[in-house]
Scaffold this motif. Structure first.
Motif, PDB file in Angstrom:
ATOM      1  N   TYR A  18     -27.902   6.793  20.178  1.00 57.98           N
ATOM      2  CA  TYR A  18     -26.626   7.142  20.809  1.00 57.98           C
ATOM      3  C   TYR A  18     -25.960   5.865  21.315  1.00 57.98           C
ATOM      4  O   TYR A  18     -26.659   4.868  21.584  1.00 57.98           O
ATOM      5  CB  TYR A  18     -26.858   8.120  21.958  1.00 57.98           C
ATOM      6  N   PRO A  19     -24.623   5.878  21.479  1.00 59.16           N
ATOM      7  CA  PRO A  19     -23.931   4.667  21.934  1.00 59.16           C
ATOM      8  C   PRO A  19     -24.537   4.064  23.189  1.00 59.16           C
ATOM      9  O   PRO A  19     -24.646   2.842  23.298  1.00 59.16           O
ATOM     10  CB  PRO A  19     -22.508   5.161  22.178  1.00 59.16           C
ATOM     11  N   SER A  20     -24.988   4.912  24.127  1.00 59.26           N
ATOM     12  CA  SER A  20     -25.548   4.380  25.371  1.00 59.26           C
ATOM     13  C   SER A  20     -26.849   3.627  25.135  1.00 59.26           C
ATOM     14  O   SER A  20     -27.333   2.922  26.005  1.00 59.26           O
ATOM     15  CB  SER A  20     -25.780   5.520  26.365  1.00 59.26           C
ATOM     16  N   GLU A  63     -18.534  11.693  11.229  1.00 57.00           N
ATOM     17  CA  GLU A  63     -17.736  12.778  11.827  1.00 57.00           C
ATOM     18  C   GLU A  63     -16.465  13.117  11.038  1.00 57.00           C
ATOM     19  O   GLU A  63     -16.221  14.269  10.691  1.00 57.00           O
ATOM     20  CB  GLU A  63     -17.379  12.418  13.276  1.00 57.00           C
ATOM     21  N   ALA A  64     -15.644  12.113  10.769  1.00 57.66           N
ATOM     22  CA  ALA A  64     -14.352  12.396  10.113  1.00 57.66           C
ATOM     23  C   ALA A  64     -14.553  12.885   8.685  1.00 57.66           C
ATOM     24  O   ALA A  64     -13.801  13.742   8.203  1.00 57.66           O
ATOM     25  CB  ALA A  64     -13.463  11.165  10.132  1.00 57.66           C
ATOM     26  N   ARG A  99     -17.557   3.121  11.340  1.00 55.36           N
ATOM     27  CA  ARG A  99     -16.839   4.397  11.444  1.00 55.36           C
ATOM     28  C   ARG A  99     -15.481   4.302  10.754  1.00 55.36           C
ATOM     29  O   ARG A  99     -15.057   5.217  10.049  1.00 55.36           O
ATOM     30  CB  ARG A  99     -16.668   4.770  12.919  1.00 55.36           C
ATOM     31  N   PHE A 134     -14.450  -0.315  21.874  1.00 59.01           N
ATOM     32  CA  PHE A 134     -15.280   0.362  20.863  1.00 59.01           C
ATOM     33  C   PHE A 134     -14.893   1.830  20.683  1.00 59.01           C
ATOM     34  O   PHE A 134     -14.717   2.292  19.573  1.00 59.01           O
ATOM     35  CB  PHE A 134     -16.789   0.279  21.149  1.00 59.01           C
ATOM     36  N   ASN A 135     -14.846   2.553  21.818  1.00 59.27           N
ATOM     37  CA  ASN A 135     -14.449   3.964  21.787  1.00 59.27           C
ATOM     38  C   ASN A 135     -15.316   4.829  20.877  1.00 59.27           C
ATOM     39  O   ASN A 135     -14.823   5.721  20.197  1.00 59.27           O
ATOM     40  CB  ASN A 135     -12.981   4.115  21.383  1.00 59.27           C
ATOM     41  N   LEU A 136     -16.611   4.558  20.889  1.00 54.10           N
ATOM     42  CA  LEU A 136     -17.521   5.479  20.192  1.00 54.10           C
ATOM     43  C   LEU A 136     -17.597   6.762  21.005  1.00 54.10           C
ATOM     44  O   LEU A 136     -17.441   6.747  22.225  1.00 54.10           O
ATOM     45  CB  LEU A 136     -18.910   4.855  20.054  1.00 54.10           C
ATOM     46  N   TRP A 137     -17.863   7.859  20.321  1.00 55.83           N
ATOM     47  CA  TRP A 137     -18.014   9.139  21.018  1.00 55.83           C
ATOM     48  C   TRP A 137     -19.440   9.240  21.541  1.00 55.83           C
ATOM     49  O   TRP A 137     -20.396   9.218  20.759  1.00 55.83           O
ATOM     50  CB  TRP A 137     -17.669  10.276  20.072  1.00 55.83           C
ATOM     51  N   PRO A 138     -19.601   9.358  22.861  1.00 57.44           N
ATOM     52  CA  PRO A 138     -20.937   9.220  23.462  1.00 57.44           C
ATOM     53  C   PRO A 138     -21.887  10.364  23.125  1.00 57.44           C
ATOM     54  O   PRO A 138     -23.095  10.199  23.253  1.00 57.44           O
ATOM     55  CB  PRO A 138     -20.641   9.186  24.967  1.00 57.44           C
ATOM     56  N   HIS A 139     -21.358  11.496  22.681  1.00 60.41           N
ATOM     57  CA  HIS A 139     -22.236  12.640  22.434  1.00 60.41           C
ATOM     58  C   HIS A 139     -22.722  12.702  20.988  1.00 60.41           C
ATOM     59  O   HIS A 139     -23.355  13.680  20.599  1.00 60.41           O
ATOM     60  CB  HIS A 139     -21.524  13.938  22.806  1.00 60.41           C
ATOM     61  N   MET A 140     -22.395  11.665  20.207  1.00 64.12           N
ATOM     62  CA  MET A 140     -22.854  11.646  18.814  1.00 64.12           C
ATOM     63  C   MET A 140     -23.655  10.372  18.573  1.00 64.12           C
ATOM     64  O   MET A 140     -23.358   9.327  19.147  1.00 64.12           O
ATOM     65  CB  MET A 140     -21.652  11.638  17.867  1.00 64.12           C
ATOM     66  N   GLN A 189     -22.529  -1.501  19.224  1.00 65.87           N
ATOM     67  CA  GLN A 189     -21.525  -0.441  19.308  1.00 65.87           C
ATOM     68  C   GLN A 189     -20.279  -0.815  18.503  1.00 65.87           C
ATOM     69  O   GLN A 189     -19.702   0.009  17.794  1.00 65.87           O
ATOM     70  CB  GLN A 189     -21.125  -0.199  20.755  1.00 65.87           C
TER      71      GLN A 189
END
Lengths: 222, 263
Positions: free
Chosen positions: B148-150, B115-116, B164, B101-107, B157
């Motif tokens: 959040y991703p978590s 983001e992009a 994304r 998945f590689n989601l950014w955990p802080h977003m 996710q």
């Protein structure tokens, strides 16, 4: 000999000043060490080998020698190479450099702990290198290094006591001076331990509070 | 004949001494779903990562809608590296979805998707988030935008990760084992999103162990083994009899697993 509380009250103003010096050297030292340590970590990660090797050597030497000796060399040996500093600036410089060596290792490990896939995902949506460092690596690394950084800050607080040997008028110097003048070692050292322990407890709580606040950002699992 | 969405020509990839792709030639047709299948270590993920320029080819060329990706044909036949801005421009036609998945955990989910648009394309925050919401709706996660991703399941996710990639309106979507970290129930919700993307006519390349999905959704299947493309064709051509013996052997492992579930 009995435990003299009047003595403690009478020396309060002096203690307050010394407490201020301890807080100042600690606060400035930690912030300076974190900033310098971050720059060293970035330099070692992204800089050329010409930058990386000397930085590595500095970090190794500083981590490999006792803080007491570094401070002696800086303060008493500095004038031989044209570096004459007053006690407080010398103490701040020593503490900053000492802390920076450790912080740089914390940050280096933090950068490495960010999963490469998170960077690849950013590359795939078009972020350039600078944007990846700013938007992805630094925030993720900050969460990862928070517990180790709080720990480092606590260690640096206790290391400020070493600054007494170069006559920085901080808590340890002032309180042990009072102790020897008044022959009240137990009271003074008791008070001293209480001061440090209180501060450590406070910063530990602050660290845990920040970790709790950041826990929702923790790494997700499948 | 139209230009293929992706054209891989003579692709060789070495990691140090080990050559993992020995000269792959493959065209990905426009608007179709292509599945790359094969045993572990066959090089299918490496091939897909080369198409996303996450791995640089040792030799050979890749064209995205006719434009060279990363390397252009050089004067002596040796590929020449293109400038970084040019690489980013060609790459922007591709969306990538990862196994992890590689989601950014802080977003938040919304932050990941927008983001992009904000950082790379300079779209204003409000507009970027509106556009991100459209993509989150498409994957059925509009109500989870603030999570959040978590706080999301693996399937959620992965759907955010798909949103994304879609937010940048890519022409081609690449999926690297998108369901391999998910349990069967969560796998279903991700495959459904991929099916509806395929139905919308998105060009897709999927590395997957979901042979059922490959047979049902793909128009083209490419079977890799030991870094070589053994065969390409429609699911009927690939799975129908007579089969390539190596493919038969590979498919047997699936039958074994299916049988094991009945015991």
């Amino acid at each position: 000999m009995n435990f003299d509380t009047n003595l403690i009250v009478s020396i309060m103003p002096e203690l307050a000043r010394a407490f201020g010096v301890t807080l100042l050297t600690w606060g400035v030292g930690v912030i300076g060490a974190a900033i310098l340590g971050f720059l060293v970590a970035v330099g070692r990660r992204y800089g050329s080998a010409w930058l990386g090797y000397p930085l590595w050597l500095c970090v190794e030497v500083i981590r490999g020698t006792p803080f007491l000796i570094q401070l002696f060399l800086l303060y008493y040996g500095g004038p031989f190479v044209g570096l004459s500093l007053e006690p407080i600036p010398a103490g701040l410089l020593g503490l900053t450099v000492y802390g920076a060596a450790y912080f740089s290792e914390i940050f280096r490990a933090g950068f490495e702990a960010v999963p490469p896939g998170h960077v690849e995902a950013a590359e795939c949506v078009g972020l350039n290198r600078r944007q990846i460092v700013r938007r992805i690596l630094i925030p993720e690394m900050t969460m990862l290094v928070l517990p180790a950084s709080v720990n480092m800050a606590i260690i640096l607080l206790k290391e400020t006591a070493v600054l007494s040997i170069i006559t920085v008028p901080e808590l340890t110097l002032v309180i042990s001076a009072i102790g020897s003048q008044q022959y009240a070692f137990v009271e003074s050292l008791f008070l001293l331990a209480l001061f440090y322990w209180g501060l450590v407890e406070l910063s530990g709580r602050l660290g845990r509070y920040m970790e709790a606040r950041l826990s929702k950002y923790r790494f997700a699992t499948a | 004949m139209t230009t293929p969405a992706i054209s891989v020509k003579g692709l060789i990839k070495r990691f140090g001494e080990a050559e993992v792709l020995h000269g792959i030639d493959l065209d990905i047709p426009q608007g179709q779903v292509t599945c790359l299948i094969g045993p572990s270590g066959s090089g299918k993920s490496t091939l897909l990562r080369c198409m996303a320029f996450l791995e640089e080819a040792t030799d050979g060329l890749i064209f995205i809608n006719g434009e060279p990706l990363g390397f252009a044909p050089g004067p002596q036949g040796k590929p020449v590296r293109l400038p970084a801005a040019r690489i980013r421009a060609v790459r922007s036609q591709i969306g990538m979805v990862f196994q992890q998945f590689n989601l950014w955990p802080h977003m938040t989910a919304l932050g990941n998707v927008s983001e992009a648009l904000k950082t790379v394309h300079g779209v204003r925050k409000n507009e970027a988030e509106e556009r991100a919401m459209i993509q989150l709706k498409k994957v059925g996660l509009a109500e989870r935008a603030g999570h959040y991703p978590s706080q999301l399941s693996g399937g959620q996710q992965q759907r955010v990760a798909i949103a994304r990639a879609l937010a940048l309106e890519p022409k081609i979507m690449l999926f690297d084992e998108p369901t391999s970290s998910l349990d069967p129930e969560l796998t279903g919700e991700v495959l459904n999103v991929m099916r509806s993307l395929a139905a919308d006519g998105m060009t897709m390349v999927v590395v997957s162990h979901e042979i059922g999905f490959a047979a049902a959704v793909c128009q083209q299947i490419a079977f890799l083994d030991h870094g070589k493309l053994l065969m390409t064709g429609t699911p009927q051509q690939i799975f129908g009899k007579p089969r390539h013996p190596r493919l038969d052997q590979f498919l047997d492992t699936y039958l074994d697993r299916g049988a094991a579930m009945l015991v």
